[in-house]
Design a protein around this motif. Structure first.
Motif, PDB file in Angstrom:
ATOM      1  N   SER A 162       0.801  -1.225   0.000  1.00 27.72           N
ATOM      2  CA  SER A 162       0.000   0.000   0.000  1.00 27.72           C
ATOM      3  C   SER A 162       0.834   1.275   0.000  1.00 27.72           C
ATOM      4  N   GLU A 202     -14.595  -6.240  -1.807  1.00 29.57           N
ATOM      5  CA  GLU A 202     -13.168  -6.508  -2.039  1.00 29.57           C
ATOM      6  C   GLU A 202     -12.742  -7.796  -1.333  1.00 29.57           C
ATOM      7  N   LYS A 240      -4.450   0.398   6.341  1.00 29.88           N
ATOM      8  CA  LYS A 240      -3.682  -0.814   6.612  1.00 29.88           C
ATOM      9  C   LYS A 240      -2.732  -0.645   7.787  1.00 29.88           C
TER      10      LYS A 240
HETATM   11  N1  LIG Z   1      -9.393   0.224  -9.311  1.00 32.84           N
HETATM   12  C1  LIG Z   1      -9.690   0.223  -8.016  1.00 32.84           C
HETATM   13  N2  LIG Z   1     -10.970   0.357  -7.600  1.00 32.84           N
HETATM   14  C2  LIG Z   1     -11.298   0.356  -6.295  1.00 32.84           C
HETATM   15  N3  LIG Z   1     -10.389   0.270  -5.305  1.00 32.84           N
HETATM   16  C3  LIG Z   1      -9.097   0.128  -5.649  1.00 32.84           C
HETATM   17  C4  LIG Z   1      -8.672   0.076  -7.011  1.00 32.84           C
HETATM   18  N4  LIG Z   1      -7.316  -0.059  -7.024  1.00 32.84           N
HETATM   19  C5  LIG Z   1      -6.932  -0.108  -5.738  1.00 32.84           C
HETATM   20  N5  LIG Z   1      -7.997   0.010  -4.908  1.00 32.84           N
HETATM   21  C6  LIG Z   1      -7.982   0.014  -3.430  1.00 32.84           C
HETATM   22  O1  LIG Z   1      -6.671   0.361  -2.988  1.00 32.84           O
HETATM   23  C7  LIG Z   1      -6.103  -0.745  -2.249  1.00 32.84           C
HETATM   24  C8  LIG Z   1      -4.626  -0.824  -2.517  1.00 32.84           C
HETATM   25  O2  LIG Z   1      -4.388  -0.999  -3.905  1.00 32.84           O
HETATM   26  P1  LIG Z   1      -3.378  -2.090  -4.439  1.00 32.84           P
HETATM   27  O3  LIG Z   1      -3.777  -3.428  -3.965  1.00 32.84           O
HETATM   28  O4  LIG Z   1      -3.234  -1.907  -5.909  1.00 32.84           O
HETATM   29  O5  LIG Z   1      -2.049  -1.568  -3.714  1.00 32.84           O
HETATM   30  P2  LIG Z   1      -0.811  -2.311  -3.054  1.00 32.84           P
HETATM   31  O6  LIG Z   1      -0.039  -1.305  -2.339  1.00 32.84           O
HETATM   32  O7  LIG Z   1      -0.067  -3.073  -4.087  1.00 32.84           O
HETATM   33  O8  LIG Z   1      -1.477  -3.319  -2.072  1.00 32.84           O
HETATM   34  P3  LIG Z   1      -0.814  -4.462  -1.169  1.00 32.84           P
HETATM   35  O9  LIG Z   1      -0.683  -3.822   0.162  1.00 32.84           O
HETATM   36  O10 LIG Z   1      -1.907  -5.498  -1.223  1.00 32.84           O
HETATM   37  O11 LIG Z   1       0.477  -4.886  -1.783  1.00 32.84           O
HETATM   38  C9  LIG Z   1      -6.894  -1.957  -2.677  1.00 32.84           C
HETATM   39  O12 LIG Z   1      -6.868  -2.946  -1.677  1.00 32.84           O
HETATM   40  C10 LIG Z   1      -8.294  -1.359  -2.895  1.00 32.84           C
HETATM   41  O13 LIG Z   1      -9.007  -1.190  -1.674  1.00 32.84           O
END
Ligand SMILES: Nc1ncnc2c1ncn2[C@@H]1O[C@H](COP(=O)(O)OP(=O)(O)OP(=O)(O)O)[C@@H](O)[C@H]1O
Ligand SMILES: [Mg+2]
Length: 347
Positions: A162, A202, A240
């Motif tokens: 995140s 989600e 988170k």
């Molecule tokens: N297109 C979208 N539509 C709605 N919510 C989204 C979208 N993209 C991301 N999110 C929200 O943002 C959060 C974080 O995005 P994402 O999972 O891409 O990031 P990350 O930093 O790689 O996460 P992780 O901590 O799982 O590695 C998602 O769990 C979701 O709640």
């Protein structure tokens, strides 16, 4: 069997205090010594395994790997620099001919680039939100993604844990869009990925095993209704790491998720196809969200999933495994076993 646990360990000064460590997200992807030690202990709980921690600093790790004294490397190294950082050690291990757990360099480098990942998935007909990438701080949504409508989500293209997905990533107009592209360019020196907002439920889905034997562990739902209003319906960095703390954990997860058999099947099939299309190995955690028609879309793929050992830390891969009846030791040994099977290593 001699196992090297290869990990980037958070610098000590960042982890003296649980809540302090997340004020700055520089090391958010790295593992604390507490986690690394727990993984090592888990692997060592098997009578045939002799595990030692190898810190993935090149000066330390490369000479130790080159002596070739390990039968297998348990790889959780998140990388230090560059958009291929997660792929670097797996590429070195392939060069040296050392077996290692988890996905290979191509998969790791692809998964760290959220746009490349979605391009591959689209090619295979797997649903993803409409998206584009940009560094243009003067742009508009009409220019960038004419077929999309607000709200959109603006995230760094190549981060995990995140990092950079803030409450403000939920964007409703061109002024906010430009501000978020600017924030990501300034704070992370990279392009932003702009995605249409998926408004539905989600889930995050842990996968263990390989090929036709890969299986989905009980699905975790992120109960978006439990998020504070300022999170704007996204499981953001603040949600988170700042709102959900050990002293005051958010009751945000349901595992197993309450699903109709049809939705359960649709999520499972979409996730397993994603896993195999991207050639994930041994384990991964795949994030899914329903679109406005209730169809599961892939948000992103984590071939090196978070594995905080304590139940109260709410790490989703261990949580799903626990629901499947596997404790932490069994879960980590399950990953090692999946890797060893691929290489024909018996233990
Ligand atoms: N297109 C979208 N539509 C709605 N919510 C989204 C979208 N993209 C991301 N999110 C929200 O943002 C959060 C974080 O995005 P994402 O999972 O891409 O990031 P990350 O930093 O790689 O996460 P992780 O901590 O799982 O590695 C998602 O769990 C979701 O709640
Ligand atoms: Mg995610």
């Amino acid at each position: 069997m001699r196992v090297a646990l290869l990990a980037y360990i958070k610098p000590k000064e960042n982890v003296t205090n649980w809540s302090d460590q997340f004020e700055d997200d520089t090391f958010a992807e790295w593992d604390s010594i507490e986690t690394v030690q727990a993984v090592c202990d888990a692997l060592n709980s098997h009578p045939d395994v002799e595990c030692e921690i190898v810190e993935a600093i090149p000066e330390i790790a490369l000479p130790r790997l080159m002596v070739r004294k390990y039968d297998v490397v348990f790889n959780i190294a998140e990388g230090m620099r560059g958009a291929s950082r997660e792929a670097q050690f797996p590429a070195v291990m392939e060069m040296l001919g050392i077996p290692y757990t988890g996905s290979g360099p191509l998969t790791l480098a692809t998964a760290l680039d959220k746009a490349r990942t979605k391009e591959v998935l689209m090619h295979h007909g797997i649903p993803v939100a409409k998206f584009t990438t940009s560094k243009d701080t003067q742009t508009t949504l009409a220019k960038l993604l004419p077929e999309a409508e607000y709200p959109v989500v603006v995230k760094p293209l190549s981060e995990g844990s995140s990092k950079g997905v803030k409450n403000s990533s939920f964007v409703n107009n061109d002024a906010e869009l430009r501000a978020e592209i600017q924030r990501i360019a300034t704070d992370y020196n990279q392009q932003a990925i702009i995605e249409e907002f998926l408004p539905g439920r989600e889930f995050t889905v842990a996968v263990l095993g390989n090929g036709a034997n890969a299986r989905v562990l009980p699905i975790v739902e992120i109960k978006l209704s439990e998020l504070p209003k300022e999170a704007n319906g996204i499981y953001s960095y603040e949600a988170k790491w700042i709102y959900d703390v050990r002293d005051n954990p958010l009751d945000i997860f349901a595992c197993p998720a309450d699903l109709t058999p049809e939705l359960q099947k649709e999520i499972t099939e979409t996730v397993l196809r994603t896993y195999n299309v991207l050639d994930c190995k041994d384990w991964s955690r795949i994030d899914v969200r329903l679109d406005k028609n209730g169809k599961p879309n892939i948000i992103e793929v984590n071939p090196l999933p978070g594995i905080l050992p304590k139940i109260e830390d709410n790490s989703c891969f261990p949580k799903a495994a626990r629901t499947a009846g596997m404790n932490y030791n069994q879960t980590m040994l399950g990953v090692l076993k999946a890797g060893c099977e691929r290489y024909g290593i018996k233990f």
